[in-house]
Design a protein around this motif. Structure first.
Motif, PDB file in Angstrom:
ATOM      1  N   ALA A 187       0.848  -1.191   0.000  1.00  0.00           N
ATOM      2  CA  ALA A 187       0.000   0.000   0.000  1.00  0.00           C
ATOM      3  C   ALA A 187       0.885   1.243   0.000  1.00  0.00           C
ATOM      4  N   ILE A 188       0.592   2.173  -0.885  1.00  0.00           N
ATOM      5  CA  ILE A 188       1.398   3.386  -1.027  1.00  0.00           C
ATOM      6  C   ILE A 188       0.570   4.576  -0.564  1.00  0.00           C
ATOM      7  N   SER A 189       0.957   5.167   0.553  1.00  0.00           N
ATOM      8  CA  SER A 189       0.226   6.318   1.085  1.00  0.00           C
ATOM      9  C   SER A 189       0.455   7.535   0.197  1.00  0.00           C
ATOM     10  N   CYS A 190      -0.633   8.188  -0.185  1.00  0.00           N
ATOM     11  CA  CYS A 190      -0.530   9.362  -1.052  1.00  0.00           C
ATOM     12  C   CYS A 190      -1.873  10.080  -1.013  1.00  0.00           C
ATOM     13  N   ASP A 191      -1.859  11.378  -0.738  1.00  0.00           N
ATOM     14  CA  ASP A 191      -3.114  12.117  -0.579  1.00  0.00           C
ATOM     15  C   ASP A 191      -3.020  13.481  -1.254  1.00  0.00           C
ATOM     16  N   PRO A 192      -2.982  13.515  -2.588  1.00  0.00           N
ATOM     17  CA  PRO A 192      -2.873  14.801  -3.281  1.00  0.00           C
ATOM     18  C   PRO A 192      -4.094  15.675  -3.043  1.00  0.00           C
ATOM     19  N   GLY A 193      -3.900  16.969  -3.219  1.00  0.00           N
ATOM     20  CA  GLY A 193      -4.964  17.928  -2.952  1.00  0.00           C
ATOM     21  C   GLY A 193      -5.878  18.199  -4.124  1.00  0.00           C
ATOM     22  N   ARG A 194      -5.700  17.483  -5.212  1.00  0.00           N
ATOM     23  CA  ARG A 194      -6.577  17.634  -6.381  1.00  0.00           C
ATOM     24  C   ARG A 194      -6.605  16.319  -7.139  1.00  0.00           C
ATOM     25  N   PRO A 195      -7.616  16.113  -7.967  1.00  0.00           N
ATOM     26  CA  PRO A 195      -7.677  14.888  -8.766  1.00  0.00           C
ATOM     27  C   PRO A 195      -6.802  15.000 -10.010  1.00  0.00           C
ATOM     28  N   LYS A 196      -6.561  13.871 -10.628  1.00  0.00           N
ATOM     29  CA  LYS A 196      -5.904  13.804 -11.937  1.00  0.00           C
ATOM     30  C   LYS A 196      -4.541  14.496 -11.953  1.00  0.00           C
ATOM     31  N   ILE A 197      -3.630  13.957 -11.179  1.00  0.00           N
ATOM     32  CA  ILE A 197      -2.256  14.465 -11.137  1.00  0.00           C
ATOM     33  C   ILE A 197      -1.479  13.898 -12.327  1.00  0.00           C
ATOM     34  N   PRO A 198      -0.909  14.736 -13.194  1.00  0.00           N
ATOM     35  CA  PRO A 198      -0.115  14.226 -14.318  1.00  0.00           C
ATOM     36  C   PRO A 198       1.248  13.701 -13.840  1.00  0.00           C
ATOM     37  N   ARG A 236      -5.268   6.074  -8.575  1.00  0.00           N
ATOM     38  CA  ARG A 236      -5.450   7.301  -7.791  1.00  0.00           C
ATOM     39  C   ARG A 236      -6.026   8.418  -8.655  1.00  0.00           C
ATOM     40  N   ASP A 237      -5.648   8.433  -9.924  1.00  0.00           N
ATOM     41  CA  ASP A 237      -6.141   9.448 -10.863  1.00  0.00           C
ATOM     42  C   ASP A 237      -7.479   9.070 -11.492  1.00  0.00           C
ATOM     43  N   TYR A 257       4.432   2.840 -21.354  1.00  0.00           N
ATOM     44  CA  TYR A 257       3.190   2.332 -20.785  1.00  0.00           C
ATOM     45  C   TYR A 257       2.275   3.531 -20.525  1.00  0.00           C
ATOM     46  N   THR A 258       1.204   3.618 -21.296  1.00  0.00           N
ATOM     47  CA  THR A 258       0.321   4.774 -21.263  1.00  0.00           C
ATOM     48  C   THR A 258      -1.001   4.410 -20.603  1.00  0.00           C
ATOM     49  N   PHE A 259      -1.355   5.163 -19.578  1.00  0.00           N
ATOM     50  CA  PHE A 259      -2.610   4.947 -18.864  1.00  0.00           C
ATOM     51  C   PHE A 259      -3.591   6.064 -19.214  1.00  0.00           C
ATOM     52  N   GLY A 260      -4.869   5.707 -19.242  1.00  0.00           N
ATOM     53  CA  GLY A 260      -5.903   6.700 -19.499  1.00  0.00           C
ATOM     54  C   GLY A 260      -6.429   6.634 -20.918  1.00  0.00           C
ATOM     55  N   LEU A 261      -7.672   7.110 -21.088  1.00  0.00           N
ATOM     56  CA  LEU A 261      -8.328   7.135 -22.388  1.00  0.00           C
ATOM     57  C   LEU A 261      -8.863   8.535 -22.670  1.00  0.00           C
ATOM     58  N   GLY A 262      -9.113   8.811 -23.940  1.00  0.00           N
ATOM     59  CA  GLY A 262      -9.688  10.100 -24.311  1.00  0.00           C
ATOM     60  C   GLY A 262      -8.789  11.247 -23.901  1.00  0.00           C
ATOM     61  N   GLU A 263      -9.387  12.265 -23.284  1.00  0.00           N
ATOM     62  CA  GLU A 263      -8.598  13.430 -22.884  1.00  0.00           C
ATOM     63  C   GLU A 263      -7.614  13.103 -21.764  1.00  0.00           C
ATOM     64  N   ASP A 264      -7.791  11.955 -21.121  1.00  0.00           N
ATOM     65  CA  ASP A 264      -6.883  11.543 -20.052  1.00  0.00           C
ATOM     66  C   ASP A 264      -5.772  10.617 -20.542  1.00  0.00           C
ATOM     67  N   THR A 265      -5.693  10.384 -21.830  1.00  0.00           N
ATOM     68  CA  THR A 265      -4.648   9.506 -22.356  1.00  0.00           C
ATOM     69  C   THR A 265      -3.266  10.051 -21.991  1.00  0.00           C
ATOM     70  N   GLY A 266      -2.471   9.220 -21.345  1.00  0.00           N
ATOM     71  CA  GLY A 266      -1.122   9.629 -20.977  1.00  0.00           C
ATOM     72  C   GLY A 266      -1.037  10.442 -19.706  1.00  0.00           C
ATOM     73  N   LEU A 267      -2.161  10.602 -18.996  1.00  0.00           N
ATOM     74  CA  LEU A 267      -2.113  11.346 -17.734  1.00  0.00           C
ATOM     75  C   LEU A 267      -1.097  10.711 -16.791  1.00  0.00           C
ATOM     76  N   VAL A 268      -1.049   9.394 -16.801  1.00  0.00           N
ATOM     77  CA  VAL A 268       0.020   8.645 -16.134  1.00  0.00           C
ATOM     78  C   VAL A 268       0.763   7.871 -17.216  1.00  0.00           C
ATOM     79  N   THR A 269       2.061   8.097 -17.300  1.00  0.00           N
ATOM     80  CA  THR A 269       2.885   7.437 -18.311  1.00  0.00           C
ATOM     81  C   THR A 269       4.178   6.961 -17.668  1.00  0.00           C
ATOM     82  N   GLN A 270       4.553   5.735 -17.979  1.00  0.00           N
ATOM     83  CA  GLN A 270       5.811   5.196 -17.471  1.00  0.00           C
ATOM     84  C   GLN A 270       6.639   4.702 -18.654  1.00  0.00           C
ATOM     85  N   VAL A 271       7.908   5.094 -18.685  1.00  0.00           N
ATOM     86  CA  VAL A 271       8.809   4.752 -19.780  1.00  0.00           C
ATOM     87  C   VAL A 271       9.916   3.857 -19.235  1.00  0.00           C
TER      88      VAL A 271
END
Length: 310
Positions: A187-198, A236-237, A257-271
Motif C-alpha cells: 500500500a502506497i500512502s498518497c493524498d494529493p490535494g486535487r484529482p488527476k495528477i499528471p 489514484r487518478d 506504458y500509457t494509462f488513461g483514455l480520451g482526454e486523459d490519455t497519458g495522464l500517467v505514463t511510465q517509460v
C-alpha cells in the motif's frame, strides 16, 4: 556561467504577473545564479537559470529539478539539461540543494530537513520576484530527487501549486508498512490535494540501485515495483490500471506504458528502457554511468507543456 550569489528572505506569494519584473541586477538571461533563502530558520540554496525568452513581462513557467542522493544542485543541472536552450528556451529552471545531499522523506528519516516547506518558500519567492506563471510550475528529479518529486505530487498543498511531475529513476520509498514487504502489492500512502495528477516516470529495467522490481527492504523502507507504483497512480487518478504499451520511436529497447483514455490519455505514463541502469536517459554523457538511445528531457518538456493548473 555562475554569477554572484543572491540572498533573500521568504516572501508572501503573489499571482500578480502583469507588472514588469526585470531581473535582479546581478542576474542575466542565459546565466545561472546561486540563491540563498531562509526557510524553516535555515539558510537554504538553489540554482536558478533564466531562459533566453524571459522578458520580465510574459508569464514564465518554472521547472524544479531535484538532485539524487549524494549529488548536488550543480550536478543535477548538468544531468537534467533543463537549462539547455536546445531543450528549454522559455521556462526558468531551478535546482535546489538538499541538506546532506538528501531530501525529506522515507529512506532519509534523519536528515532533519523541511523540504516540502522549502519548496513552498521557493515558489513564493519566485512568484514575488519574477514574472512567473503560477499555473505552469513543474517538478522533476533523479533517484532520491525523483522520490521527493513524488512526495510533492502526494502533498495536499504542493500538488495544488505544481501542475505536473516527472521523476526519473525514482526512489519511491514507503516507510509506513511492515518490512519485509511485497513490492508488487504494498500500500502506497498518497493524498494529493486535487484529482488527476499528471505523472511521467522513466526507469531503467536494469536499475539495481532503485530496482525496477522493487525491494523488500532498503534503508529501512519498502520500495514498490515500478509497474505497481505506476498502476497505483493510475488508480489514484481515476484511470484503469490497464495500459497501452508501445515502443518509443527510434529505439528498439524502450517501452512506453500509457494509462488513461480520451482526454486523459497519458495522464500517467511510465517509460522503461530495457537496457538502462540507474541513469537519466540521454544520448550524450551528462554525468551518469551510461547513455541511452534517446533523451528523456525533451520528452519531459513536451509532457510539461500539456499540463497547467486550472
Amino acid at each position: 556561467m555562475f554569477s554572484k550569489g543572491l540572498t533573500f528572505l521568504p516572501l508572501l506569494a503573489t499571482t500578480t504577473t502583469a507588472l514588469y519584473k526585470p531581473l535582479p541586477l546581478i542576474q542575466a538571461v542565459g546565466e545561472t545564479t546561486n540563491v540563498t533563502i531562509l526557510s524553516s530558520g535555515i539558510n537554504r540554496t538553489y540554482l536558478i537559470c533564466i531562459p533566453p525568452k524571459y522578458d520580465g513581462q510574459t508569464l514564465t513557467p518554472v521547472i524544479f529539478s531535484f538532485h539524487g542522493g549524494s549529488r548536488n544542485a550543480s550536478q543535477q543541472q548538468e544531468l537534467s539539461q533543463f537549462s539547455n536552450p536546445d531543450f528549454n528556451d522559455f521556462a526558468i529552471s531551478i535546482y535546489p540543494q538538499g541538506i546532506g545531499e538528501t531530501w525529506q522523506g522515507a529512506g532519509n528519516p534523519d536528515n532533519g530537513a523541511h523540504d516540502v516547506r522549502f519548496t513552498n518558500d521557493m515558489i513564493n519567492q519566485l512568484e514575488s520576484l519574477y514574472a512567473i506563471d503560477p499555473a505552469r510550475i513543474w517538478a522533476s528529479g533523479k533517484s532520491d530527487g525523483g522520490g521527493f518529486t513524488n512526495r510533492l505530487a502526494c502533498d495536499q498543498a504542493l500538488s495544488q501549486r505544481i501542475a505536473a511531475f516527472a521523476p526519473v529513476s525514482g526512489a519511491f520509498y514507503v516507510d509506513d508498512v511492515a518490512i519485509p514487504c511485497d513490492p508488487d502489492t504494498v500500500a502506497i500512502s498518497c493524498d494529493p490535494g486535487r484529482p488527476k495528477i499528471p505523472i511521467l516516470e522513466f526507469h531503467g529495467y536494469k536499475d539495481h540501485t532503485i530496482d525496477y522490481f522493487g525491494n523488500k527492504s532498503r534503508k529501512g523502507a519498502c520500495v514498490p515495483s515500478i509497474p505497481h507504483w505506476a498502476q497505483e497512480w493510475a488508480a489514484r487518478d481515476g484511470l484503469s490500471i490497464a495500459n497501452a504499451t508501445t515502443e518509443l520511436p527510434a529505439t528498439n529497447d524502450t517501452l512506453i506504458y500509457t494509462f488513461g483514455l480520451g482526454e486523459d490519455t497519458g495522464l500517467v505514463t511510465q517509460v522503461t528502457d530495457l537496457n538502462l541502469g540507474h541513469d537519466w536517459p540521454s544520448l550524450v554523457d551528462v554525468g551518469d554511468a551510461q547513455t541511452a538511445d534517446f533523451d528523456a528531457t525533451p520528452i519531459i518538456m513536451e509532457f510539461f507543456k500539456k499540463h497547467s493548473l486550472a
